[in-house]
Design a protein around this motif. Structure first.
Motif, short mmCIF file in Angstrom:
data_model
loop_
_atom_site.label_atom_id
_atom_site.label_comp_id
_atom_site.label_asym_id
_atom_site.label_seq_id
_atom_site.Cartn_x
_atom_site.Cartn_y
_atom_site.Cartn_z
N LYS A 342 -10.46 7.60 21.17
CA LYS A 342 -10.60 7.06 22.53
C LYS A 342 -12.06 7.07 22.97
O LYS A 342 -12.55 6.10 23.58
N LYS A 343 -12.75 8.15 22.69
CA LYS A 343 -14.17 8.23 23.06
C LYS A 343 -14.99 7.23 22.25
O LYS A 343 -15.92 6.59 22.78
N ALA A 344 -14.64 7.09 20.95
CA ALA A 344 -15.36 6.12 20.11
C ALA A 344 -15.21 4.71 20.66
O ALA A 344 -16.17 3.93 20.70
N PHE A 345 -14.02 4.36 21.13
CA PHE A 345 -13.80 3.03 21.69
C PHE A 345 -14.55 2.86 23.01
O PHE A 345 -15.12 1.80 23.29
N ALA A 346 -14.56 3.92 23.81
CA ALA A 346 -15.24 3.85 25.10
C ALA A 346 -16.76 3.69 24.94
O ALA A 346 -17.42 3.01 25.74
N ASP A 347 -17.33 4.29 23.90
CA ASP A 347 -18.78 4.26 23.69
C ASP A 347 -19.24 3.07 22.83
O ASP A 347 -20.45 2.91 22.61
N ALA A 348 -18.32 2.26 22.35
CA ALA A 348 -18.63 1.25 21.34
C ALA A 348 -19.41 0.05 21.88
O ALA A 348 -19.29 -0.31 23.06
N ASP A 349 -20.18 -0.54 21.00
CA ASP A 349 -20.81 -1.83 21.30
C ASP A 349 -19.79 -2.96 21.13
O ASP A 349 -19.89 -4.00 21.79
N MET A 350 -18.82 -2.75 20.23
CA MET A 350 -17.82 -3.77 19.95
C MET A 350 -16.52 -3.09 19.52
O MET A 350 -16.55 -2.09 18.80
N VAL A 351 -15.40 -3.65 19.99
CA VAL A 351 -14.08 -3.17 19.58
C VAL A 351 -13.28 -4.36 19.07
O VAL A 351 -13.20 -5.40 19.73
N LEU A 352 -12.70 -4.20 17.88
CA LEU A 352 -11.85 -5.25 17.31
C LEU A 352 -10.43 -4.71 17.20
O LEU A 352 -10.22 -3.62 16.67
N GLU A 353 -9.46 -5.46 17.71
CA GLU A 353 -8.06 -5.05 17.64
C GLU A 353 -7.20 -6.22 17.18
O GLU A 353 -7.32 -7.32 17.69
N ARG A 354 -6.32 -5.97 16.19
CA ARG A 354 -5.45 -7.01 15.66
C ARG A 354 -4.06 -6.42 15.39
O ARG A 354 -3.93 -5.24 15.06
N THR A 355 -3.05 -7.28 15.47
CA THR A 355 -1.67 -6.89 15.21
C THR A 355 -1.12 -7.72 14.06
O THR A 355 -1.31 -8.94 14.02
N TYR A 356 -0.43 -7.05 13.13
CA TYR A 356 0.13 -7.70 11.94
C TYR A 356 1.63 -7.42 11.91
O TYR A 356 2.07 -6.32 12.26
N GLU A 357 2.40 -8.41 11.47
CA GLU A 357 3.85 -8.22 11.48
C GLU A 357 4.50 -8.75 10.21
O GLU A 357 4.03 -9.70 9.60
N SER A 358 5.60 -8.07 9.84
CA SER A 358 6.33 -8.46 8.64
C SER A 358 7.82 -8.39 8.90
O SER A 358 8.27 -7.60 9.74
N PRO A 359 8.62 -9.16 8.16
CA PRO A 359 10.07 -9.18 8.37
C PRO A 359 10.78 -8.16 7.49
O PRO A 359 10.18 -7.50 6.64
N PHE A 360 12.08 -8.03 7.70
CA PHE A 360 12.93 -7.36 6.72
C PHE A 360 12.82 -8.11 5.40
O PHE A 360 12.55 -9.32 5.38
N LEU A 361 13.06 -7.42 4.29
CA LEU A 361 13.14 -8.09 3.00
C LEU A 361 14.28 -7.50 2.17
O LEU A 361 14.42 -6.28 2.09
N PRO A 362 15.10 -8.35 1.54
CA PRO A 362 16.08 -7.86 0.57
C PRO A 362 15.40 -7.62 -0.77
O PRO A 362 14.26 -8.03 -0.98
N HIS A 363 16.10 -6.99 -1.70
CA HIS A 363 15.50 -6.64 -2.99
C HIS A 363 15.66 -7.73 -4.04
O HIS A 363 14.82 -7.86 -4.92
N ASN A 364 16.75 -8.46 -4.00
CA ASN A 364 16.94 -9.59 -4.92
C ASN A 364 16.83 -9.22 -6.40
O ASN A 364 16.10 -9.86 -7.16
N CYS A 365 17.52 -8.17 -6.80
CA CYS A 365 17.55 -7.83 -8.22
C CYS A 365 18.27 -8.93 -8.99
O CYS A 365 19.26 -9.48 -8.52
N MET A 366 17.78 -9.22 -10.19
CA MET A 366 18.43 -10.26 -10.98
C MET A 366 19.87 -9.87 -11.30
O MET A 366 20.76 -10.72 -11.29
N GLU A 367 20.10 -8.60 -11.59
CA GLU A 367 21.46 -8.10 -11.81
C GLU A 367 22.00 -7.57 -10.49
O GLU A 367 21.50 -6.57 -9.97
N PRO A 368 23.03 -8.21 -9.92
CA PRO A 368 23.59 -7.70 -8.66
C PRO A 368 24.11 -6.28 -8.83
O PRO A 368 24.36 -5.80 -9.94
N MET A 369 24.32 -5.61 -7.69
CA MET A 369 24.80 -4.23 -7.72
C MET A 369 26.17 -4.17 -8.42
O MET A 369 27.02 -5.03 -8.22
#
Length: 744
Positions: A342-369
């Motif tokens: 928090k102090k580093a952000f308050a004292d900074a010359d520049m702050v960069l903030e980004r958000t990344y998102e991903s979905p659920f994923l199935p496993h897709n094994c070639m041999e089903p369970m």
């Protein structure tokens, strides 16, 4: 100079017999140097009285000189059934052509960690496997020396032949029965890497002939006389429970033997351990028992059922809202905190903030369970593809109220796993069904079952915030918001931990009724893309070289002073510099756009450079240069397959993998709606291994996580646009190429 083993390899680490059918010696070994102390091992055992299930893994040497090595770990396609025996054979000093490999069965009495997961099999087994081979060799040498009346130090060994100073030789098979009567030596001498004859050579997969000719290997291949097949009707949506069902039509269909309901026994497990709730459905299920798989599946589709919505029916939309809310929350579980962000952000010359998102994923094994179970009064026989056989055998014992020593678990080769076969809900189904009908039965999932009732990679969002002061990175704050807890949350001690004075990692999760768990390269498969994409954008904002920013940060890390740091800055620097050199970073002709990443996970250091070119107005990934430091490479051919597969898998899911839920129902249940990378889309992967003599680390997973970041950074170079969401193709406008990037 030879390498002296530092570990005490006692008599307890072996089981051997001198009276094999036809003669020979059987040496059982504690694969992971974790033999339980209460186990008493006899010096000699009559094979006629020997139950092979008592062994985890062992060496068998016949009088003919042939060697059989039983491999105890599940073979999921990662190659351990080949590489683990290679390590033993190297120290045993036999010719690989004389080695036969067989899959071992589960042994929970003597040994631990018969697991396929986390890319840890070779890493954990390295020392014990070498000692096993070396100890067996020394016993054979001692026996030959005793017959000749000479000192064992005067004897040499090469490819199963022992030779004394006078030039007289004996083959292992000629002396094996005498060797079996000797004491197991301790403090054996191990080979130096320069003397390896098998390790470091290209060895073909021991099952390749059976794989290519369709011989029985996999769970779906397993059959016994009198076996029936089961297809299971499960809730169509997560959060539903069975109210009633009508199987009148299904019961009259050809081949149908019986229709039953299961689920009560699994629900009892939930009462013992509520943590199962995020991995296994607790609803009752309807099961069709039939003479064939097809008959069972057809009859299942003829059943009508009523389902009750037990809890709120989740959707991708409300998941998105909840994760956004969690990122904005002030209360998190802090995994690591250095300094004061928090102090580093308050004292900074520049702050960069980004958000990344991903979905659920199935496993897709070639041999089903699938899984086989045969429950009788005497024992519970289980056979099939499972990554965690001991865990599942223990759960089945609890499920059926049986003693653990009544469970016999055999492992087949797996047609893919990627984490899906860690959990084994299908094993519990098979056991409960067989217990109910008292017949040998195999549960088989359809592709739709496999995709729609899976254990998924959870949807996740990351928010990364960094501060810059006087041209230096002064603060770094990483937040994770995940569906369920993503198991261990983030990996807080990976890069850039230790490189930034003010550093904090926080996690928060939403508890969901959708079953989630490990997916290939857990915890890092999406995080690597987010962090490495962020570092590129941070370098641009700081107006510094992207690679140099990473190198400068690594040079600040003092891993010796901070025991929490899990990566080696020196090894990471080497893979980075090698990738820059081998990829021609920054020297490519116009029209070739490159993206760089470096990453550490599963104890292995990786750097990758992706080359993107424009074809028909669209960016195309043409090549990935991948540099890996995994220590000693046991089997270069197998390593190459794992590295290439990991890179392509990482690119494919980053580009195309999209999966979600609508009122608790999966948005896809087959490949007509779920996109995988196609063969023509797979780029060339150029692999370079760092040559050193350090102990081996993981390879099944480490090259997947950084691949998405390398491609994302290359796409930014080609299109001028940053991508913050996977899959990249979800927003195709982000891949539109400006006219100035199109050559010709």
């Amino acid at each position: 100079m030879s390498i002296k083993s530092n570990n005490t390899f006692s008599r307890r680490a072996f089981m051997r017999t001198s009276s094999l059918a036809g003669g020979g010696m059987l040496i059982g070994f504690n694969l992971f140097n974790s033999c339980k102390p209460e186990v008493k091992l006899e010096p000699t055992v009559d094979l006629a009285q020997l139950d092979f299930k008592d062994f985890n893994a062992f060496i068998k040497i016949a009088e003919s000189g042939e060697v059989t090595i039983f491999s105890p770990n599940p073979e999921i396609g990662q190659g351990v059934k080949t590489s683990m025996p290679m390590i033993i054979a190297e120290e045993l000093d036999v010719a690989w052509k004389d080695v036969y490999v067989q899959q071992g069965i589960l042994d929970t009495k003597n040994y631990q960690r018969q697991v396929a997961g986390g890319s840890q099999s070779i890493r954990f087994g390295w020392d014990a496997l070498r000692q096993t081979g070396a100890s067996a060799k020394q016993m054979l040498v001692n026996a030959a020396a005793a017959r000749w009346g000479v000192d064992a130090s005067e004897c040499t060994v090469s490819e199963g032949m022992i030779t004394n100073a006078a030039g007289v030789s004996l083959g292992y098979g000629e002396i094996v029965n005498e060797a079996a009567l000797l004491e197991v030596p301790e403090g054996v001498t191990l080979k130096e890497p320069k003397d390896y004859k098998i390790i470091g050579t290209n060895i073909q997969n021991v099952d390749i002939d059976k794989i290519t000719t369709g011989k029985p290997l996999y769970g779906l291949d397993y059959k016994v006389a009198g076996m029936v097949y089961a297809s299971v009707l499960r809730p169509p949506a997560f959060g539903q429970k069975l109210m009633s069902y009508d199987a009148t039509e299904a019961q009259t269909m050809p081949g149908v033997i019986d229709i039953i309901k299961i689920g009560e026994k699994v629900q009892n497990l939930f009462e013992e351990d509520p943590s199962f709730a995020s991995k296994i459905s607790s609803s009752d299920k309807v099961v069709v028992i039939a003479e064939t798989t097809w008959q069972a599946m057809k009859a299942k589709n003829a059943i009508t059922a009523e389902w009750e919505n037990d809890i709120f029916m989740e959707s991708t939309e409300n998941h998105d809202q909840m994760l956004n809310g969690f990122l904005d929350a002030t209360q998190f579980d802090t995994r690591r905190k250095d300094g004061d962000v928090k102090k580093a952000f308050a004292d900074a010359d520049m702050v960069l903030e980004r958000t990344y998102e991903s979905p659920f994923l199935p496993h897709n094994c070639m041999e089903p369970m699938n899984f086989f179970a045969d429950v009788t009064d005497e024992k519970v026989h289980l056979v099939g593809p499972i990554q965690t056989p001991a865990w599942k055998a223990g759960l089945v014992a609890k499920l059926l109220g049986r003693a653990e020593d009544e469970i016999l678990m055999e492992m087949t080769r797996m047609g893919g796993g990627f984490g899906r076969r860690l959990y084994g809900d299908f094993v519990l189904e098979a056991a409960e069904i067989s217990d109910a009908i008292r017949k040998p039965v195999k549960v088989v999932y359809s592709r739709e079952d496999d995709m729609a009732v899976g254990v998924y990679r959870p949807a996740i969002k990351y928010r990364i915030k960094a501060s810059v002061k006087d041209g230096q990175l002064t603060g770094y704050h990483l937040k994770e918001a995940a569906i369920n807890d993503n198991m261990y949350g983030l990996i807080p001690n990976f890069f850039p931990a230790g490189a930034v004075e003010n550093y904090q990692v926080d996690t928060k999760s939403y508890k969901s009724n959708i079953t989630t768990g490990a997916w290939r390269a857990p915890y890092t498969n999406f995080l690597a893309y987010a962090e490495q994409s962020f570092f590129d954008e941070l370098a641009e904002a700081m107006d510094v070289d992207k690679v140099q920013l990473r190198l400068d940060l690594l040079k600040k890390v003092d891993a010796a002073a901070d025991e929490r740091i899990e990566y080696s800055p020196e090894r990471m620097i080497e893979v980075i510099e090698t990738a820059v050199e081998k990829s021609g970073w920054g020297t490519k002709p116009k029209g070739v756009y490159q993206g760089f990443v470096n990453y550490y996970c599963h104890n292995t250091h990786v750097a990758q450079v992706a080359d993107v070119e424009i074809e028909n107005g669209k960016p195309v990934v043409k090549k990935v240069t991948c540099v890996v430091d995994c220590g000693i490479v046991v089997n270069p051919l197998g390593a190459l397959n794992q590295i290439e597969g990991g890179v392509i898998d990482g690119i494919g899911h980053s580009m195309y993998g999209d999966f979600g839920f609508d009122a608790g129902i999966p948005t896809a249940n087959n490949y007509d709606r779920y996109r995988l990378i196609r063969m023509k889309e797979a780029p060339k992967v150029e692999v370079h291994m760092i040559n050193n003599e350090l102990s081996p680390t993981g390879l099944g997973e480490p090259t997947l996580p950084p691949a998405g970041g390398a491609v994302a950074n290359a796409l930014k170079a080609a299109t001028g646009k940053r991508i913050y969401q996977q899959p990249f193709m979800k927003n195709p406008e982000m891949l539109e190429v400006p006219e100035e990037s199109i050559i010709g």
